[in-house]
Scaffold this motif. Structure first.
Motif, mmCIF file in Angstrom:
data_model
loop_
_atom_site.group_PDB
_atom_site.id
_atom_site.type_symbol
_atom_site.label_atom_id
_atom_site.label_comp_id
_atom_site.label_asym_id
_atom_site.label_seq_id
_atom_site.Cartn_x
_atom_site.Cartn_y
_atom_site.Cartn_z
ATOM 1 N N ILE A 51 0.897 -1.132 -0.060
ATOM 2 C CA ILE A 51 -0.214 0.034 0.092
ATOM 3 C C ILE A 51 0.839 1.351 0.092
ATOM 4 N N PHE A 52 1.908 1.254 0.835
ATOM 5 C CA PHE A 52 2.794 2.370 0.834
ATOM 6 C C PHE A 52 3.488 2.728 -0.520
ATOM 7 N N LEU A 53 3.935 1.545 -1.198
ATOM 8 C CA LEU A 53 4.483 1.822 -2.362
ATOM 9 C C LEU A 53 3.450 2.432 -3.467
ATOM 10 N N MET A 54 2.327 1.916 -3.607
ATOM 11 C CA MET A 54 1.314 2.519 -4.194
ATOM 12 C C MET A 54 1.024 4.037 -3.768
ATOM 13 N N ALA B 36 1.723 14.164 2.409
ATOM 14 C CA ALA B 36 1.973 13.377 3.404
ATOM 15 C C ALA B 36 1.083 13.521 4.510
ATOM 16 N N SER B 37 0.646 14.871 4.621
ATOM 17 C CA SER B 37 -0.612 14.889 5.764
ATOM 18 C C SER B 37 -1.742 14.435 5.451
ATOM 19 N N PHE B 38 -2.367 14.613 4.144
ATOM 20 C CA PHE B 38 -3.590 14.269 3.858
ATOM 21 C C PHE B 38 -3.926 12.914 3.053
ATOM 22 N N VAL B 39 -2.872 12.426 2.538
ATOM 23 C CA VAL B 39 -2.790 11.252 1.799
ATOM 24 C C VAL B 39 -1.966 10.097 2.558
ATOM 25 N N THR B 40 -0.749 10.288 2.610
ATOM 26 C CA THR B 40 0.135 9.150 3.088
ATOM 27 C C THR B 40 -0.662 8.927 4.589
ATOM 28 N N PHE B 41 -0.693 9.882 5.450
ATOM 29 C CA PHE B 41 -1.190 9.466 6.792
ATOM 30 C C PHE B 41 -2.615 8.848 6.869
ATOM 31 N N ARG B 42 -3.360 9.468 5.839
ATOM 32 C CA ARG B 42 -4.655 8.679 6.046
ATOM 33 C C ARG B 42 -4.696 7.392 5.492
ATOM 34 N N VAL B 43 -4.202 7.099 4.231
ATOM 35 C CA VAL B 43 -4.012 5.775 3.674
ATOM 36 C C VAL B 43 -3.534 4.777 4.599
ATOM 37 N N MET B 44 -2.504 5.171 5.339
ATOM 38 C CA MET B 44 -1.676 4.208 6.068
ATOM 39 C C MET B 44 -2.356 4.097 7.518
ATOM 40 N N LEU C 242 5.282 7.192 9.198
ATOM 41 C CA LEU C 242 5.552 7.092 7.667
ATOM 42 C C LEU C 242 5.623 8.452 7.093
ATOM 43 N N ALA C 243 4.525 9.276 7.374
ATOM 44 C CA ALA C 243 4.676 10.608 6.821
ATOM 45 C C ALA C 243 5.781 11.276 6.896
ATOM 46 N N ALA C 244 6.578 11.218 7.802
ATOM 47 C CA ALA C 244 7.782 11.985 8.117
ATOM 48 C C ALA C 244 8.839 11.155 7.205
ATOM 49 N N GLY C 245 8.815 9.999 7.322
ATOM 50 C CA GLY C 245 9.783 9.360 6.080
ATOM 51 C C GLY C 245 9.638 9.518 4.964
ATOM 52 N N HIS C 246 8.334 9.543 4.298
ATOM 53 C CA HIS C 246 7.879 9.827 2.848
ATOM 54 C C HIS C 246 8.498 11.215 2.627
ATOM 55 N N ALA D 218 7.077 1.333 10.669
ATOM 56 C CA ALA D 218 7.713 2.571 9.746
ATOM 57 C C ALA D 218 9.221 2.008 9.296
ATOM 58 N N PHE D 219 9.993 1.611 10.187
ATOM 59 C CA PHE D 219 11.175 1.333 10.119
ATOM 60 C C PHE D 219 11.477 0.172 9.355
ATOM 61 N N LEU D 220 10.512 -0.786 9.292
ATOM 62 C CA LEU D 220 10.471 -1.652 8.414
ATOM 63 C C LEU D 220 10.270 -1.562 6.923
ATOM 64 N N ILE D 221 9.162 -0.677 6.730
ATOM 65 C CA ILE D 221 8.687 -0.136 5.669
ATOM 66 C C ILE D 221 9.598 0.839 4.759
ATOM 67 N N VAL D 222 9.896 1.828 5.319
ATOM 68 C CA VAL D 222 10.452 2.914 4.505
ATOM 69 C C VAL D 222 11.852 2.627 4.256
ATOM 70 N N PRO D 223 12.850 1.789 4.665
ATOM 71 C CA PRO D 223 14.082 1.561 4.270
ATOM 72 C C PRO D 223 13.964 0.807 2.970
ATOM 73 N N MET D 224 12.893 -0.428 3.154
ATOM 74 C CA MET D 224 12.551 -1.190 1.918
ATOM 75 C C MET D 224 12.339 -0.376 0.560
ATOM 76 N N VAL D 225 11.246 0.586 0.912
ATOM 77 C CA VAL D 225 10.624 1.213 -0.255
ATOM 78 C C VAL D 225 11.702 2.383 -0.816
ATOM 79 N N GLY D 226 12.146 2.814 0.105
ATOM 80 C CA GLY D 226 13.123 4.265 -0.024
ATOM 81 C C GLY D 226 14.439 3.662 -0.650
#
Length: 425
Positions: A97-100, A346-354, A363-367, A395-403
């Protein structure tokens, strides 16, 4: 007067740029606080020196480009060789989901960049340089796409503009991540961690350590391999693993050379570095899934990070900053808008979708970090939040792999589509 330097002298100057950058980062806290890479810090000083020599003495420099190209291809090969799609299972549905979410933002970033460039009377393709090429892509992608835009599409100064824009993105990503996350955390009512009382001296030292650098493994588990976002972590590499890894890089670069020739003039014509990245993905997943080959990630990381540093140092030595004087004001307007768009998304999409919870705020901060800068900036943003408000394993699992690598695959595909649009040429 033009001074031509062969590969040996270019390599010597590149290493001096890296040493200068390391010295500056140690001495200037601002550079370390915002995770400015060593080649960027040293390279910008070298670029300014070249401008001074050109302005007062009429000197220009011509550097050997073969080594620079080779290091660029090695860097993108290393990203592909690290893209093990079995790791998607570790992140599960939230990672997908985060990748999308990130992919949708890359599209938006390019639409904003192209739209603003057109409104301000610039070449539409400059909008891609002030879009995901540099902001999501970072310095490596900026340095790779710059020559393509210059030679194939006639965008003068694309490399120089890309490096400058990527540097802006690093700083901006580090500045906005914390405030965005704190706003979201306050919104959901999450409280700060209570300040520990009666700490021993050892506990105080432990509390000051980076959360991300601490191994969170169950007893008996093997710690994760170091990843791209930790370039200075010590890795044990043998001569055999070095030879095996160099053979993998050679395979990626050979694949890139062949495919560039075969696909030329067809609908599948891609920049060579994209083929190197794709070759890495294919080689990695075929060897690990079908032949059970034990990929030596530590060696791949070391060669990848070293190649990126040398490639950037050589690219920055070739900067022609005087070519950007007419672009300075409109580009700053575009970047200001891109920064605002990143904060709102990040505030209105990343935060809400996640999930609209604490993990989503981190996650929003990482994005914000890698959407404007790079994965180390994303990690620094998240560390600043989790040190005050508590851990976020998700967050620390997802962001490094995606980023670290998945975002580069998505970004390369999206950029290829944009560059093929008729109205952008």
């Amino acid at each position: 007067m033009e001074i031509a330097l062969n590969g040996y002298y270019t390599m010597i100057l590149a290493t001096l740029v890296l040493l200068l950058g390391r010295f500056l980062i140690v001495k200037i806290r601002f550079l370390s606080d915002f995770n400015i890479p060593e080649p960027v810090a040293g390279g910008l000083v070298a670029g300014l020196l070249v401008v001074v020599l050109n302005a007062f003495f009429g000197l220009t420099f011509k550097f050997e480009t073969q080594l620079q190209t080779a290091f660029m291809l090695m860097f993108f090969s290393s990203i592909g060789l690290s893209a093990d799609f079995s790791r998607l299972k570790a992140g599960g549905k939230p990672l997908a989901i985060f990748l999308m979410v990130v992919a949708a933002f890359i599209l938006l970033q390019n639409v904003v960049g192209v739209g603003m460039a057109s409104v301000l009377g610039l070449e539409p393709l400059i909008g891609l340089v002030t879009g995901s090429i540099t902001l999501t892509g970072g310095h490596g992608t900026a340095g790779a796409w710059g020559p393509v835009l210059e030679s194939r599409y006639g965008i003068t100064g694309a490399t120089t503009l890309g490096i400058a824009t990527a540097t802006f993105g690093l700083v901006a990503g580090g500045l906005i991540g914390g405030p965005v996350a704190r706003y979201l955390i306050k919104k959901i009512g999450h409280q700060k961690l209570p300040k520990p009382e009666n700490q021993t001296e050892v506990e105080a030292v432990a509390a000051s350590q980076s959360l991300y650098s601490t191994r969170h493994t169950e007893e008996g588990d093997q710690p994760d391999e170091a990843m791209f976002d930790k370039p200075d972590e010590i890795r044990l590499i043998t001569a055999s693993s070095t030879i095996e890894t160099l053979a993998l890089f050679a395979g990626c670069m050979a694949f890139a050379g062949v495919m560039t020739t075969v696909a030329k003039g067809t609908a599948f014509e891609l920049p060579t570095f994209v083929w190197a990245l794709a070759g890495g993905v294919i080689i990695r997943n075929v060897l690990t899934n079908f032949f059970k080959f034990d990929m030596f990630d530590r060696a791949i990381d070391v060669f990848g990070n070293a190649s990126l540093s040398l490639f950037l140092a050589m690219a920055l030595l070739s900067l022609r900053l005087w070519e950007l004087t007419d672009l300075a004001l409109p580009v700053m307007v575009i970047l200001a808008v891109q920064t605002l768009v990143m904060m709102l998304y990040a505030s209105f999409v990343t935060f809400r979708v996640m999930g609209s919870d604490y993990d989503a705020a981190v996650l929003a901060a990482g994005h914000c970090g890698f959407g404007m800068g790079a994965t180390p900036t994303a990690i620094a943003n998240m560390q600043a939040i989790t040190d005050r408000y508590g851990v976020s394993y998700k967050a620390f699992l997802i962001v490094p792999m995606v980023g670290a690598f998945f975002v580069d695959l998505v970004n390369a595909a999206i950029l290829q589509v944009f560059t093929q649009l008729p109205f952008l040429r």
